[in-house]
Design a protein around this motif. Structure first.
Motif, PDB file in Angstrom:
ATOM      1  N   THR A  38      20.199 -19.675  12.427  1.00  0.00           N
ATOM      2  CA  THR A  38      19.283 -19.426  11.308  1.00  0.00           C
ATOM      3  C   THR A  38      19.138 -17.952  10.963  1.00  0.00           C
ATOM      4  N   GLY A  39      19.760 -17.074  11.784  1.00  0.00           N
ATOM      5  CA  GLY A  39      19.558 -15.641  11.582  1.00  0.00           C
ATOM      6  C   GLY A  39      18.329 -15.120  12.283  1.00  0.00           C
ATOM      7  N   SER A  40      17.935 -15.778  13.356  1.00  0.00           N
ATOM      8  CA  SER A  40      16.707 -15.409  14.062  1.00  0.00           C
ATOM      9  C   SER A  40      16.831 -14.131  14.868  1.00  0.00           C
ATOM     10  N   GLY A  41      18.064 -13.724  15.203  1.00  0.00           N
ATOM     11  CA  GLY A  41      18.237 -12.583  16.107  1.00  0.00           C
ATOM     12  C   GLY A  41      18.190 -12.972  17.572  1.00  0.00           C
ATOM     13  N   GLY A  42      17.917 -14.215  17.870  1.00  0.00           N
ATOM     14  CA  GLY A  42      17.883 -14.677  19.262  1.00  0.00           C
ATOM     15  C   GLY A  42      19.270 -14.712  19.874  1.00  0.00           C
ATOM     16  N   TYR A  43      19.326 -14.715  21.186  1.00  0.00           N
ATOM     17  CA  TYR A  43      20.628 -14.672  21.851  1.00  0.00           C
ATOM     18  C   TYR A  43      20.594 -15.408  23.179  1.00  0.00           C
ATOM     19  N   PHE A  44      21.785 -15.732  23.664  1.00  0.00           N
ATOM     20  CA  PHE A  44      21.989 -16.253  25.017  1.00  0.00           C
ATOM     21  C   PHE A  44      23.074 -15.428  25.698  1.00  0.00           C
ATOM     22  N   ASP A  45      22.999 -15.339  27.005  1.00  0.00           N
ATOM     23  CA  ASP A  45      24.096 -14.775  27.788  1.00  0.00           C
ATOM     24  C   ASP A  45      24.768 -15.907  28.543  1.00  0.00           C
ATOM     25  N   VAL A  46      26.080 -15.839  28.623  1.00  0.00           N
ATOM     26  CA  VAL A  46      26.865 -16.835  29.362  1.00  0.00           C
ATOM     27  C   VAL A  46      27.730 -16.100  30.371  1.00  0.00           C
TER      28      VAL A  46
ATOM     29  N   GLU B  58       7.969   0.415  21.910  1.00  0.00           N
ATOM     30  CA  GLU B  58       9.147   0.121  22.734  1.00  0.00           C
ATOM     31  C   GLU B  58       9.273  -1.375  23.005  1.00  0.00           C
ATOM     32  N   ILE B  59       8.148  -2.013  23.287  1.00  0.00           N
ATOM     33  CA  ILE B  59       8.178  -3.461  23.528  1.00  0.00           C
ATOM     34  C   ILE B  59       8.588  -4.195  22.268  1.00  0.00           C
ATOM     35  N   ASN B  60       8.037  -3.768  21.140  1.00  0.00           N
ATOM     36  CA  ASN B  60       8.410  -4.427  19.887  1.00  0.00           C
ATOM     37  C   ASN B  60       9.888  -4.241  19.572  1.00  0.00           C
ATOM     38  N   ASN B  61      10.408  -3.042  19.778  1.00  0.00           N
ATOM     39  CA  ASN B  61      11.818  -2.801  19.475  1.00  0.00           C
ATOM     40  C   ASN B  61      12.726  -3.689  20.310  1.00  0.00           C
ATOM     41  N   SER B  62      12.357  -3.902  21.572  1.00  0.00           N
ATOM     42  CA  SER B  62      13.203  -4.685  22.462  1.00  0.00           C
ATOM     43  C   SER B  62      13.037  -6.186  22.263  1.00  0.00           C
TER      44      SER B  62
ATOM     45  N   SER C 201      12.026 -10.911  14.977  1.00  0.00           N
ATOM     46  CA  SER C 201      11.946 -10.910  13.516  1.00  0.00           C
ATOM     47  C   SER C 201      12.436  -9.604  12.908  1.00  0.00           C
ATOM     48  N   THR C 202      12.518  -8.539  13.714  1.00  0.00           N
ATOM     49  CA  THR C 202      12.974  -7.244  13.186  1.00  0.00           C
ATOM     50  C   THR C 202      14.203  -6.727  13.922  1.00  0.00           C
TER      51      THR C 202
END
Lengths: 196, 194
Positions: A92-100, B43-47, B51-52
């Motif tokens: 969805t473009g959330s920016g979330g990620y997984f490591d494998v 710093e916490i927000n950047n990491s 949403s950003t």
């Protein structure tokens, strides 16, 4: 002001809380409401909570369906001679990620497959690895329709421990995979596939 | 408790904040001073703030540690994105770049902010001349710019290419990444900032 539930006071230096009648400075959100003006406590947990990192793929759980609640977790491939897979959530473009990571070499004709959730999603990436017979570098680009990353323990990789993949939800229908240290044997071949 | 500096009180359901005498449940950190130990709110927000996390570079973008450390910068300018790094100071700040758009009529560039600074490291490049072929390019001692021209120096694939830059010391950044080239591949590194 008395007997209300769980407000948080932000007081200036030298301010004495029991004598402060003016309710200004109360944070309307709680600790669970996003006090950091951006990151939620759940997102902080994704990044910082080591206790939630491991997420093993094992023979008793041959297809692990990942959700956005799993973001930040590490998928440890323990496949051995049993085929297994992990299915990503919809991109969805959330920016979330997984490591494998490969925790245990894939053997005996088994495969491990990392794949998308639906036929609209794709995976973009370049697999960087080596041929373990002569230490030559092998790099494979994904194709336009790639939707899976599959290792068979020999030609397409996963022959030894050490592989790292970070796969990031960068846009609607697009995952980007950073693949580092894929171990191939015999004649290396692309791990990218169109399977979904 | 009197004259204490900015305590935060966590009260139980129904607990009277005015008449509570026991100091139990107090959080001794401060919101603006680092609620989670030494990490600041920014710093916490950047990491952590998903949403950003993804930042569009557009045609040009100048990075700052405060706003862009730990972010993912998308090289998405149609004719290339020119990204200027903040001055290097050994902050340890990490900047990740993903190629989103294959540049047409221009190049993506990642460059330092002054001629005194350098980019040191290696980039791996997939090649299109045979399946599985790859090359690696190491920076020269004075190189300060990475150029992805959409073909020979990388940037030819789009999504899937990545570069990570770390502010490792005064006047020096560490670089590693994987890009895709076509034709007669050439180094993406150059000394171009005066």
């Amino acid at each position: 002001m008395s007997n209300i539930r769980g407000p948080l006071y932000v007081l200036t230096a030298e301010q004495y809380p029991s004598q402060e009648a003016d309710p200004h400075g109360i944070i309307q959100g709680g600790l669970t409401g996003g006090i950091l003006n951006g990151a939620t406590t759940e997102e902080i947990d994704y990044v910082a909570n080591l206790s939630r990192k491991p997420l093993q793929i094992i023979s008793s759980n041959p297809d692990r369906v990942l959700t956005s609640s799993d973001f930040g977790k590490t998928v440890g491939i323990n496949a051995g001679s049993t085929s297994s897979s992990a299915t990503l959530p919809a991109a969805t473009g959330s920016g979330g990620y997984f490591d494998v990571i490969v925790r245990n070499s894939i053997t005996g004709g088994a495969t491990f497959t990392l794949k998308v959730a639906n036929s609209s999603d794709t995976i973009k990436g370049i697999s960087l690895g080596r041929n373990n017979s002569d230490n030559t570098i092998w790099m494979f680009n994904s194709a336009s329709g790639t939707d899976a990353f599959r290792m068979n323990g020999t030609t397409t990789g996963g022959a030894n421990r050490g592989l790292r993949v970070r796969i990031i939800d960068v846009a609607a229908n697009v995952w980007v995979a950073i693949v580092f240290g894929n171990d191939h044997s015999t004649t290396p071949a692309t791990p990218w596939a169109e399977l979904v | 408790m009197s004259s204490a500096r900015s305590p935060l009180k966590v009260l139980a359901d129904g607990e009277d904040p005015i008449n509570t005498a026991a100091p139990s449940g107090q959080i001794y950190g401060q919101l603006d001073g680092g609620v989670y130990g030494d990490a600041t709110k920014a710093e916490i927000n950047n990491s952590c703030d998903l949403s950003t996390r993804l930042v569009s570079a557009g045609a040009a973008l100048t990075l700052t540690v405060a706003d862009h450390a730990e972010k993912i910068i998308l090289l998405d300018g149609a004719a290339g994105s020119i990204v200027t790094l903040p001055p290097s100071a050994g902050s340890g700040a990490t900047f990740v770049f993903l190629v989103k758009t294959v540049p047409s009529g221009g190049s993506h560039k990642i460059q330092v902010s002054s001629g005194a600074e350098t980019l040191r490291g290696s980039l791996f490049m997939s090649k299109d001349d045979s399946a599985g072929a790859g090359a690696a390019f190491r920076s020269g001692n004075s190189d300060d710019t990475i150029t992805l021209n959409g073909s020979t120096t990388g940037g030819a694939l789009g999504y899937g290419e990545w570069i990570e830059v770390i502010d490792q010391s005064s006047n020096q950044f560490n670089v590693v990444g994987v890009v895709a080239g076509t034709g007669v591949e050439a180094t993406p590194f150059s000394n171009a900032v005066s």
